[in-house]
Design a protein around this motif. Structure first.
Motif: not given
Length: 369
Positions: A54-64
């Motif tokens: 969840m912490e790493a997901a803060k920096f996602l730019g795309r769903r995949d």
């Protein structure tokens, strides 16, 4: 006569406490025949991996994208669902071929509707192949692509529950998971719904940080403390509470900084009051005061949250169990219901629940074969 589907719903909420499963026979409209339910807890190590994801997901730019711990966390979620559904079927003496469909929510690691981005990890196609049952997954994306918030998804099931309850309408059904959401059900109208505040998220995080515990078990810590009113006022000053529904939240949308200097019992009491106050702040947006508030989700099992709501609410507050429902199972039952509606092409979301332009179905169907 509408076809009755035999479905299993699988839910892993933002509290990250485990996998909830429920069997339901339904036509996706009004027919509801409840079957076995079960909960399978995540280990401390598994929760730690999900928190890292969840912490790493803060920096996602795309769903995949699946950088860092997200790839391992997705594999974990998929594997745990294969294991727990297999165990659930064996314990309930249900053969896989007797189940028509599984509704698989996956684990939300990011929900940012303002960016048009929602990410639920878990491989629905791999789950279908491993279990040998068709799986409906990725239930939020179509709504968001059509301009909706992608959440909450359970209101159409809440409406079916309310209309089957025999209780006088309007009712307000409140689900308290990591994030709290509600559904307002009135006679002859589409449900009105939105996310309503932090649910258990801030309280769980506080207990993990201060006491190394996954949650405030039975509300014991909060009940031993006192609400700090200035801190509560600071928490309630968040702009979210002035926004009209429909609207939705990421688990980490709120900060607990206002309680950071408080002793742990007082901080827990204040965050518990924040959960209750956040929910009740939304009553002003409803057409009329509900006849009753019905609580479900993990927070309904926390006496401190139930008491905080009952003290502040302008109407009676009841738990799902008062109607013969299972608080912990309702979201899993909802995803069984949603899977059936998806297969039948029925709408999952409405302008009054997510802000989507028109009633919208959704979900991706993965065939077992």
């Amino acid at each position: 006569m509408p076809k009755i589907f035999r479905a299993i719903g699988a839910m892993t909420g933002t509290s990250m406490d485990g996998v909830d499963l429920a069997y339901l026979e339904t036509d996706g409209r009004q027919a509801l025949k409840f079957g076995p339910t079960a909960s399978f807890r995540f280990s401390d190590e598994e929760r730690a991996l999900l928190r890292a994801a969840m912490e790493a997901a803060k920096f996602l730019g795309r769903r995949d994208e699946r950088p860092g711990p997200l790839e391992a966390a997705e594999a974990l979620i998929t594997r745990r669902h294969v294991e727990t559904i297999g165990d659930f079927l064996a314990r309930a003496h249900i053969k896989a071929e007797a189940v028509d469909v599984i509704g698989f929510h996956g684990q939300t690691v990011l929900h940012r509707p303002e960016r048009g981005l929602t990410v639920q990890i878990g491989d629905g196609a791999a789950l279908a192949r491993a279990i040998g049952i068709d799986v409906v997954y990725d239930l939020r994306a179509e709504d968001m692509a059509a301009g909706g918030q992608g959440a909450p998804l359970v209101p159409v099931f809440h409406r079916a529950l309310a209309e089957n309850s025999g209780a006088a309408l309007p009712l307000l059904l409140v689900n308290i998971g990591g994030v709290a959401n509600f559904t307002y059900v009135a006679e002859g109208a589409d449900p009105i719904a939105c996310d309503a505040g932090p649910g258990n998220a801030l309280l769980d995080d506080l207990m993990l940080l201060r006491a190394g515990a996954a949650m405030d078990l039975d509300g014991a810590c909060a009940r031993s403390g006192a609400v700090d009113e200035p801190a509560l006022a600071a928490l309630m000053s968040h702009s979210f509470f002035a926004q009209m529904p429909p609207k939705s939240l990421d688990r980490n949308a709120f900060s607990s900084e206002p309680v950071s200097k408080l002793a742990t019992p007082d901080a827990a009491a204040t965050l518990t009051a924040f959960t209750a106050s956040g929910i009740l702040a939304h009553l002003k947006f409803l057409p009329e005061t509900p006849r009753m508030i019905v609580l479900c989700g993990g927070g309904a099992r926390n006496p401190a949250i139930v008491e905080a709501l009952a003290r502040r609410a302008p109407c009676p507050v009841r738990r799902a169990e008062d109607f013969g429902w299972e608080s912990q199972a309702i979201e899993a039952q909802a995803f069984a219901f949603l899977a059936v509606r998806s297969v039948k092409g029925l709408p999952l979301t409405f302008p009054t629940t997510t802000g989507v332009g028109a009633a919208t179905s959704g979900g991706v169907l993965a065939w077992a074969g």
